[in-house]
Each structure stands twice: as C-alpha cells, then as structure tokens.
Design a protein around this motif. Sequence first.
Motif, PDB file in Angstrom:
ATOM      1  N   GLU A  92       0.821  -1.213   0.000  1.00 16.06           N
ATOM      2  CA  GLU A  92       0.000   0.000   0.000  1.00 16.06           C
ATOM      3  C   GLU A  92       0.857   1.266   0.000  1.00 16.06           C
ATOM      4  N   ARG A  93       2.067   1.178   0.560  1.00 16.79           N
ATOM      5  CA  ARG A  93       2.920   2.362   0.693  1.00 16.79           C
ATOM      6  C   ARG A  93       4.046   2.391  -0.345  1.00 16.79           C
ATOM      7  N   ARG A  94       3.972   1.520  -1.336  1.00 15.81           N
ATOM      8  CA  ARG A  94       5.058   1.425  -2.311  1.00 15.81           C
ATOM      9  C   ARG A  94       5.144   2.687  -3.175  1.00 15.81           C
ATOM     10  N   ARG A  95       6.351   2.946  -3.684  1.00 16.44           N
ATOM     11  CA  ARG A  95       6.600   4.045  -4.619  1.00 16.44           C
ATOM     12  C   ARG A  95       7.228   3.432  -5.862  1.00 16.44           C
ATOM     13  N   PRO A  96       6.473   3.311  -6.961  1.00 16.88           N
ATOM     14  CA  PRO A  96       6.992   2.642  -8.161  1.00 16.88           C
ATOM     15  C   PRO A  96       8.333   3.169  -8.626  1.00 16.88           C
ATOM     16  N   GLU A  97       8.603   4.443  -8.391  1.00 14.11           N
ATOM     17  CA  GLU A  97       9.887   4.997  -8.838  1.00 14.11           C
ATOM     18  C   GLU A  97      11.068   4.412  -8.062  1.00 14.11           C
ATOM     19  N   ASP A  98      10.813   3.774  -6.922  1.00  7.95           N
ATOM     20  CA  ASP A  98      11.875   3.146  -6.144  1.00  7.95           C
ATOM     21  C   ASP A  98      12.123   1.693  -6.559  1.00  7.95           C
ATOM     22  N   ASP A  99      11.292   1.165  -7.436  1.00  3.77           N
ATOM     23  CA  ASP A  99      11.334  -0.259  -7.763  1.00  3.77           C
ATOM     24  C   ASP A  99      12.472  -0.580  -8.732  1.00  3.77           C
ATOM     25  N   PRO A 100      13.212  -1.671  -8.498  1.00  4.97           N
ATOM     26  CA  PRO A 100      14.129  -2.154  -9.536  1.00  4.97           C
ATOM     27  C   PRO A 100      13.317  -2.675 -10.715  1.00  4.97           C
ATOM     28  N   ALA A 101      13.896  -2.646 -11.903  1.00  6.28           N
ATOM     29  CA  ALA A 101      13.151  -3.009 -13.112  1.00  6.28           C
ATOM     30  C   ALA A 101      12.658  -4.446 -13.085  1.00  6.28           C
ATOM     31  N   TRP A 102      13.402  -5.349 -12.426  1.00  3.86           N
ATOM     32  CA  TRP A 102      13.057  -6.765 -12.491  1.00  3.86           C
ATOM     33  C   TRP A 102      11.795  -7.133 -11.722  1.00  3.86           C
ATOM     34  N   ILE A 103      11.281  -6.241 -10.889  1.00  3.67           N
ATOM     35  CA  ILE A 103      10.136  -6.615 -10.053  1.00  3.67           C
ATOM     36  C   ILE A 103       8.808  -6.229 -10.700  1.00  3.67           C
ATOM     37  N   TYR A 104       8.814  -6.070 -12.011  1.00  5.88           N
ATOM     38  CA  TYR A 104       7.598  -5.713 -12.745  1.00  5.88           C
ATOM     39  C   TYR A 104       6.467  -6.727 -12.536  1.00  5.88           C
TER      40      TYR A 104
END
Length: 452
Positions: free
Chosen positions: A327-339
């Motif tokens: 719920e608190r995730r920020r997509p801009e912080d995500d590594p590319a592989w976790i799509y």
Amino acid sequence: MPRLDLVAHPLAYVREQRGWTQAHVASIVARGRNMATWKQKVYRWERRGVRPEPAAQHALAEALGVPGGLVDAHPWPEWLLYSEGMPAAPDGTPVSAAWSADQARSTLAGTVSALTDRRGFLILSGAAIGALAAGWTEPWRFVPQEKVVRTLGGGRTDHELVSAIEKRLADLWILDDLVGGETTARLAVNDLELVTGLLNNSSYSQAVERRLFRVAGGLCRQAGWGAFDGGRPAAAERYWHAGLRAAKEARDIDGGVYILSNMAMQRFYAGDGAASLALLEASRASRGRLGRTVLAMLDTWQVRAHAKLGRRAEAARALARAEAHWERRRPEDDPAWIYWMQRPSSMIETNRALLELGRPAEVPRNLSSWVDLDRDAYPRDHALALTVVAAAQIGMGEADAAVATGRRALRLLRSVDSGRVGGELRLLLDRLPDDRATRDFRDQITEEARPT
C-alpha cells in the motif's frame, strides 16, 4: 520438453560417484541380516523418501568417511553432502571463501557449465546456506576511487557493449514469462559465458568492471531461475552462488536480494521452511535501502516459508506486513526486475501457503484474476495459478470443478517449457479421487505432464 535424466537423490549420486550398486550399499548396512530385505530398503530410501534407521545411517557414514557427529547434526539425507568434504560449489569454490573480485571471476568461470549438473536435489547444506547468507551480509568493501584500472589481456570493454548485454538480460525476463525457464536458462548461459570471458580476458575501466559484475549477477540469477523452473535444483544453486558473489562485487544490493529470494523460493518448494526464512532474513539485512515493493516480495515469500513450518500466526503477520508495504510502495523506487509483483494476497505462492494452512476456500477468490483470464500473456504463471485453484477445489470437495480447472492448466502447459509447473500439475493426481470421472484427466496428465 527434453531434459537430462536427473539423479534425484543424494544417495544415488554418491553411489554413482563410487560405482556402487544398491546391493553394495545394502551389504554395508546389512551386517549379517537379510540381504534381500536391505536391498529393498535402499530402493525406498532413494525413490520413496524413506529415512534409514540411525544404525544404518552410521554404518553407511563410516564407509563414506563421514564423522558420526555430522550424521547426528544433519538430518538425512543432508549429511551425505559431507562425504566429499565440507560443502562447496561443484566448481571447488567453498561458500565461505573470501568475497573478492578475483574469487567472483573464478566462481563465474567455473559455473558457466552448470546446466550439465545432473543432480535433481539441493546441494547446499543448512550450514552452507548460513555461510552464504552471512557472506552476503558482511560489510561491503568499497573500492577507493584512486585505484588504478585493472588491465587484463585482450581488447578493451566499453560501456556500449555492456549496455547491449544489459538489454539482452531485460529481454530474457519477458521471454521467460512466455516460454518458461528451460529455454531462457540456455540463452542466459550463452551471455554469461561472454561476460565471464570479458571479465577474465579484456581490459576495462573500474566503472565498466562494476557493470560487468552486475550483469553477470543478473545472468546467473536468470540461469538459476531457469534451472529451478526446469527441475534442476543443484544447477540453480551453483548459478545463484556465483551470481551472489558477482552482485556483491558490483555493490548491486537489489540484485543480490533477488538472488537470495530465488534461493529462498527453491528451498520452500523443497519443503525446507527454516532455510528459506534464513535466506529471506539475510535479504532484509542487506546494507542499503530496499524499496517497499521489494520488502513486500520478501514478506510474501515469508508467508510460504512460515506455512511450511506450520506457523499460522507468523504467516498471517508476514502477509499483513506485505500488504502494508504494498500500500505504501513508490513505483519509482522499484528495480526493473520486479515488474511481475502483484498485491501480496493475490500472489500464487501466498495462496499455496493458504492451502498448506488448511484454508482452501480463500484461494479461488484471491486468484480470480487468473481464473477469469482468457488470454495467454503469462502462460506459465497462468497454468501454475490454475493448479493452485484446482487443488483448492479438491480441498473443498469440488472434484469436477478441479478437473475442469486442471484441464485449462494442462492446455497452457503445452506451450511452456517448465518442469516445475508440470510437477505441480502431477501432484494433483495424489489429491483427486480415483474414479471413472477423473480417469481421462489422470491419463492426460500422466502422458502430457510426465517428467522428461
């Protein structure tokens, strides 16, 4: 789906290495008792998962040169891994070896051919898993900026070449979704051989070296995942061991965490919840900031690990943490592989955990997006999700619905090279009633999803 004829048990592997037959092992442990009876027991130890009685284990250990203390400290069949010395990767690199650039290069070079590893069992003992996780979480050694660029024999590797290899790796992620791990593992190994050659035989700047180690770690992760998906767990562990060393040299925290999480998944598929939890905790302890989506993934895998240990309360808390991170995730912080990450409660492994905890009624609702999907964008995951739903339907006494769901999964599996999913589909046979209504489906699974 051609595959190697796997050696499916450590005892079979030990026998093969020494040229022993089952009768030879029986003669070691029989000690004057009925030889025919003991030969049948050896067969059951290897093929049916039966645990030998302590006296037989100690007699075999004495013949193999394994100290009795190791037999007592490590449950069958783990202590067999000590018959050739302390746990090490098959290229000769102990998991406790120094974490250095030279060691990473050596381990990568010795791991390229791991797909030929015929062992269909996990090769790292609990002690080795602990040593590997501890090595990853040790303080990182930062290279001084003024360090002279290493120059090896051969030409010079530049950023443009590394960028091309990185693009190929990202393409492999998507291809894996479409065709399964067996095919993409071979492609990843081809690129890994190229990167290993560049690391060992070319010259490059310090920045390029770091990128080479990073992409080598990613290719090892992909090759290991493909080996796991194709039913070769020993090969998977070899690639992941090498990849973890490469990721540490690259200071690629997210990449190392991804490798550890893959290792944890393989462990809970093998029924080892304790080792899975140790790997996930090592992931969480990595130096550096992990994004909320990555933390949600780690907690989601912990749900399954706790379920393997029968820990209902801990599994529920892990799922609550995973949902909170999501719920608190920020997509801009995500590594590319976790799509591929979805809401934790709708993840396939979460719902496999619910089955193991005796809560099948929740599964069809949680996986409704897969049940309702009418296209084949992700055929392997779609098939795997449907096998979980079918198992839940069996648990609720809905055998006819389970057969219909299982048939959908089987149709999807025809286009995917995944021994893992085929194995999960075959497990349905143990849960289905053996009657006329299910016989045709049984015959289909036996023919089409058989091990090859």
